[in-house]
Design a protein around this motif. Structure first.
Motif, mmCIF file in Angstrom:
data_model
loop_
_atom_site.group_PDB
_atom_site.id
_atom_site.type_symbol
_atom_site.label_atom_id
_atom_site.label_comp_id
_atom_site.label_asym_id
_atom_site.label_seq_id
_atom_site.Cartn_x
_atom_site.Cartn_y
_atom_site.Cartn_z
ATOM 1 N N CYS A 17 -23.423 -44.931 -43.112
ATOM 2 C CA CYS A 17 -24.395 -43.848 -43.333
ATOM 3 C C CYS A 17 -23.643 -42.518 -43.424
ATOM 4 O O CYS A 17 -22.443 -42.453 -43.176
ATOM 5 C CB CYS A 17 -25.443 -43.808 -42.232
ATOM 6 S SG CYS A 17 -24.790 -43.445 -40.607
ATOM 7 N N HIS A 18 -24.367 -41.490 -43.809
ATOM 8 C CA HIS A 18 -23.747 -40.193 -44.120
ATOM 9 C C HIS A 18 -24.418 -39.046 -43.377
ATOM 10 O O HIS A 18 -25.614 -39.080 -43.106
ATOM 11 C CB HIS A 18 -23.815 -39.935 -45.628
ATOM 12 C CG HIS A 18 -23.057 -40.962 -46.407
ATOM 13 N ND1 HIS A 18 -21.718 -40.834 -46.670
ATOM 14 C CD2 HIS A 18 -23.435 -42.159 -46.915
ATOM 15 C CE1 HIS A 18 -21.306 -41.910 -47.324
ATOM 16 N NE2 HIS A 18 -22.327 -42.723 -47.490
ATOM 17 N N SER A 19 -23.630 -38.010 -43.132
ATOM 18 C CA SER A 19 -24.135 -36.784 -42.504
ATOM 19 C C SER A 19 -23.796 -35.598 -43.402
ATOM 20 O O SER A 19 -23.193 -35.759 -44.476
ATOM 21 C CB SER A 19 -23.479 -36.587 -41.127
ATOM 22 O OG SER A 19 -22.141 -36.127 -41.295
ATOM 23 N N SER A 22 -20.475 -34.956 -45.271
ATOM 24 C CA SER A 22 -20.251 -35.271 -46.694
ATOM 25 C C SER A 22 -21.543 -34.966 -47.446
ATOM 26 O O SER A 22 -21.926 -33.793 -47.547
ATOM 27 C CB SER A 22 -19.743 -36.704 -46.905
ATOM 28 O OG SER A 22 -20.669 -37.675 -46.510
ATOM 29 N N ASP A 23 -22.253 -35.978 -47.928
ATOM 30 C CA ASP A 23 -23.440 -35.688 -48.737
ATOM 31 C C ASP A 23 -24.741 -36.141 -48.096
ATOM 32 O O ASP A 23 -25.739 -36.340 -48.790
ATOM 33 C CB ASP A 23 -23.284 -36.278 -50.153
ATOM 34 C CG ASP A 23 -23.129 -37.793 -50.147
ATOM 35 O OD1 ASP A 23 -22.923 -38.363 -49.052
ATOM 36 O OD2 ASP A 23 -23.208 -38.401 -51.227
ATOM 37 N N GLY A 24 -24.740 -36.292 -46.765
ATOM 38 C CA GLY A 24 -25.994 -36.590 -46.074
ATOM 39 C C GLY A 24 -26.794 -35.320 -45.829
ATOM 40 O O GLY A 24 -26.285 -34.206 -45.986
ATOM 41 N N ASP A 47 -18.820 -41.020 -43.450
ATOM 42 C CA ASP A 47 -18.898 -39.975 -44.472
ATOM 43 C C ASP A 47 -17.841 -40.203 -45.558
ATOM 44 O O ASP A 47 -16.784 -40.771 -45.301
ATOM 45 C CB ASP A 47 -18.730 -38.596 -43.816
ATOM 46 C CG ASP A 47 -20.064 -38.090 -43.285
ATOM 47 O OD1 ASP A 47 -21.036 -38.090 -44.054
ATOM 48 O OD2 ASP A 47 -20.130 -37.728 -42.091
ATOM 49 N N HIS A 48 -18.139 -39.722 -46.755
ATOM 50 C CA HIS A 48 -17.213 -39.872 -47.877
ATOM 51 C C HIS A 48 -15.918 -39.105 -47.609
ATOM 52 O O HIS A 48 -15.937 -37.878 -47.444
ATOM 53 C CB HIS A 48 -17.816 -39.293 -49.160
ATOM 54 C CG HIS A 48 -19.056 -39.990 -49.644
ATOM 55 N ND1 HIS A 48 -19.039 -41.216 -50.251
ATOM 56 C CD2 HIS A 48 -20.358 -39.619 -49.622
ATOM 57 C CE1 HIS A 48 -20.263 -41.566 -50.590
ATOM 58 N NE2 HIS A 48 -21.094 -40.612 -50.208
ATOM 59 N N ASP A 49 -14.797 -39.815 -47.577
ATOM 60 C CA ASP A 49 -13.463 -39.204 -47.533
ATOM 61 C C ASP A 49 -13.296 -38.190 -46.392
ATOM 62 O O ASP A 49 -12.475 -37.277 -46.490
ATOM 63 C CB ASP A 49 -13.155 -38.483 -48.874
ATOM 64 C CG ASP A 49 -13.444 -39.366 -50.082
ATOM 65 O OD1 ASP A 49 -13.110 -40.563 -50.017
ATOM 66 O OD2 ASP A 49 -14.019 -38.868 -51.081
ATOM 67 N N ARG A 144 -21.403 -35.293 -56.156
ATOM 68 C CA ARG A 144 -22.466 -35.350 -57.157
ATOM 69 C C ARG A 144 -23.839 -35.190 -56.505
ATOM 70 O O ARG A 144 -24.765 -34.676 -57.133
ATOM 71 C CB ARG A 144 -22.376 -36.668 -57.926
ATOM 72 C CG ARG A 144 -21.272 -36.670 -58.966
ATOM 73 C CD ARG A 144 -21.315 -37.942 -59.783
ATOM 74 N NE ARG A 144 -20.903 -39.097 -59.009
ATOM 75 C CZ ARG A 144 -21.168 -40.363 -59.328
ATOM 76 N NH1 ARG A 144 -21.879 -40.646 -60.391
ATOM 77 N NH2 ARG A 144 -20.725 -41.340 -58.581
ATOM 78 N N SER A 145 -23.976 -35.629 -55.260
ATOM 79 C CA SER A 145 -25.284 -35.476 -54.579
ATOM 80 C C SER A 145 -25.671 -34.004 -54.466
ATOM 81 O O SER A 145 -26.844 -33.644 -54.595
ATOM 82 C CB SER A 145 -25.228 -36.080 -53.179
ATOM 83 O OG SER A 145 -24.855 -37.426 -53.250
ATOM 84 N N HIS A 146 -24.677 -33.147 -54.205
ATOM 85 C CA HIS A 146 -24.978 -31.713 -54.081
ATOM 86 C C HIS A 146 -25.406 -31.139 -55.437
ATOM 87 O O HIS A 146 -26.313 -30.317 -55.505
ATOM 88 C CB HIS A 146 -23.768 -30.962 -53.518
ATOM 89 C CG HIS A 146 -23.316 -31.485 -52.184
ATOM 90 N ND1 HIS A 146 -22.097 -32.097 -52.004
ATOM 91 C CD2 HIS A 146 -23.940 -31.528 -50.982
ATOM 92 C CE1 HIS A 146 -21.982 -32.484 -50.733
ATOM 93 N NE2 HIS A 146 -23.085 -32.151 -50.092
ATOM 94 N N PHE A 259 -27.607 -44.830 -45.559
ATOM 95 C CA PHE A 259 -28.619 -43.777 -45.420
ATOM 96 C C PHE A 259 -27.996 -42.397 -45.647
ATOM 97 O O PHE A 259 -26.949 -42.075 -45.103
ATOM 98 C CB PHE A 259 -29.217 -43.858 -44.009
ATOM 99 C CG PHE A 259 -30.272 -42.833 -43.705
ATOM 100 C CD1 PHE A 259 -31.548 -42.960 -44.235
ATOM 101 C CD2 PHE A 259 -30.000 -41.752 -42.878
ATOM 102 C CE1 PHE A 259 -32.541 -42.027 -43.956
ATOM 103 C CE2 PHE A 259 -30.983 -40.817 -42.586
ATOM 104 C CZ PHE A 259 -32.252 -40.957 -43.124
ATOM 105 N N HIS A 260 -28.677 -41.582 -46.476
ATOM 106 C CA HIS A 260 -28.232 -40.205 -46.724
ATOM 107 C C HIS A 260 -29.201 -39.170 -46.173
ATOM 108 O O HIS A 260 -28.799 -38.037 -45.912
ATOM 109 C CB HIS A 260 -28.047 -39.949 -48.223
ATOM 110 C CG HIS A 260 -26.777 -40.506 -48.794
ATOM 111 N ND1 HIS A 260 -26.546 -41.842 -48.946
ATOM 112 C CD2 HIS A 260 -25.663 -39.890 -49.251
ATOM 113 C CE1 HIS A 260 -25.338 -42.036 -49.467
ATOM 114 N NE2 HIS A 260 -24.778 -40.857 -49.661
ATOM 115 N N GLY A 261 -30.471 -39.541 -46.039
ATOM 116 C CA GLY A 261 -31.424 -38.577 -45.495
ATOM 117 C C GLY A 261 -32.843 -38.992 -45.796
ATOM 118 O O GLY A 261 -33.082 -39.758 -46.733
HETATM 119 MN MN MN Z 1 -23.125 -40.503 -50.958
#
Ligand code: MN
Ligand code: AMP
Ligand code: MN
Ligand code: MN
Length: 286
Positions: A17-19, A22-24, A47-49, A144-146, A259-261
């Motif tokens: 999952c992400h916060s 990164s892009d969460g 998180d991504h990278d 890209r999510s941003h 999960f991203h949000g």
């Molecule tokens: Mn992502």
């Protein structure tokens, strides 16, 4: 006589999952609290990278008595022009090679974002770089999510999914080729940091059968341990297909909402089915 020590049984693992690191959409501690409220009893933040959210997440998990695994999702370039994601679990976030390697992967993102914005400008989406940055929590990581969130906010599309379908997915006008880490680098960093490597959402790459097999062979030969059988990106048929690959290749299986949000993810934290009974869960390792 003392009873043998047994690890507590894991009923609801969510290992991807992400916060906002990164892009969460939620801060690391908020991700942990939501996972706990959803009944998750073993959580990895990936998180991504980027591993900058792990300390906050771990502290929040400790407060709630939730078992927490340090994780990361590394972007790699594979084959002709595929981007593939490798999740590292139970990594040591202080490992110097891992920290340096991830910083190197992240460092290309800003220049990539400038190129993306230039391409989007040509198709009538102006000011996307500055716009995307307004949605970024961590200045080192623009994704890209941003861009997608900005493009929705600017009124070009109703939701993030539509933005990807029209502008940001591979082959669309705002997609640019980018050089990430290599598969062997990602596995070396993960293993060097004491972790286990999991191929993220194998069905997402839209590789043909033969290409996917090639990826699985390379991943296994480099010591990759697991694959995400259950993923927020997988439909029922894909779960069955990837489960067959797990059996054939002897991979451990992961359970991963990605999960991203709230409102942006198909599956909420911990809201996944159980793994097929005959597969060995990756969390046996922890
Ligand atoms: Mn992502
Ligand atoms: P990046 O690492 O900048 O290439 O961004 C990749 C992220 O974009 C993924 O981790 C997802 O969060 C998001 N993403 C990719 N494809 C889609 C899609 N079709 N719909 C929604 N989000 C997507
Ligand atoms: Mn991914
Ligand atoms: Mn992910």
């Amino acid at each position: 006589m003392l009873a043998p020590l047994t690890k507590p049984r894991v009923a609801n693992a969510d290992l991807h999952c992400h916060s906002t690191i990164s892009d969460g959409l939620l801060a690391p501690a908020e991700v942990v609290r939501r996972a706990h409220a959803n009944g998750v009893d073993l959580l990895a933040l990936t998180d991504h990278d980027e591993i900058g959210g792990l300390a906050e997440a771990r502290a929040a998990a400790a407060e709630l008595g939730l078992r927490f695994i340090d994780g990361v999702e590394i972007s790699i370039s594979w084959g002709d022009d595929s981007t593939v994601h490798i999740v590292g679990l139970a990594i040591d976030p202080d490992n110097a090679e891992l920290v340096t390697g991830l910083a190197q992967v992240r460092s290309g993102r800003d220049e990539r974002a400038v190129r993306m914005a230039a391409e989007l400008d040509k198709v009538g989406i102006h000011g996307a770089y500055e716009g995307a940055l307004r949605f970024v929590g961590n200045p080192a990581l623009v994704s890209r999510s941003h861009f997608a969130r900005h493009i929705v906010a600017a009124g070009h599309a109703a939701d993030v999914k539509t933005v990807f379908d029209h502008w940001l997915a591979k082959g669309k006008p705002g997609y640019v080729i980018h050089s990430w880490a290599s598969l062997s680098q990602a596995l070396a960093w993960i293993h060097g940091a004491g972790g286990v490597a999991v191929l993220a959402h194998p069905s997402r790459y839209r590789l043909g059968n033969q290409e996917l097999r090639k990826l699985l062979v390379e991943f296994r030969d480099l010591g990759g341990e697991g694959i995400e059988v259950l993923s927020g990106s997988h439909g029922d048929d894909e779960v069955r297909e990837i489960a067959r690959y797990a059996r054939e290749f002897g991979f451990l299986a992961s359970r991963a909402s990605d999960f991203h949000g709230p409102g942006e993810s198909r599956i909420d934290l911990g809201k996944l089915p159980q793994l097929p009974d005959d597969l060995r869960p990756i969390w046996e390792k922890f």
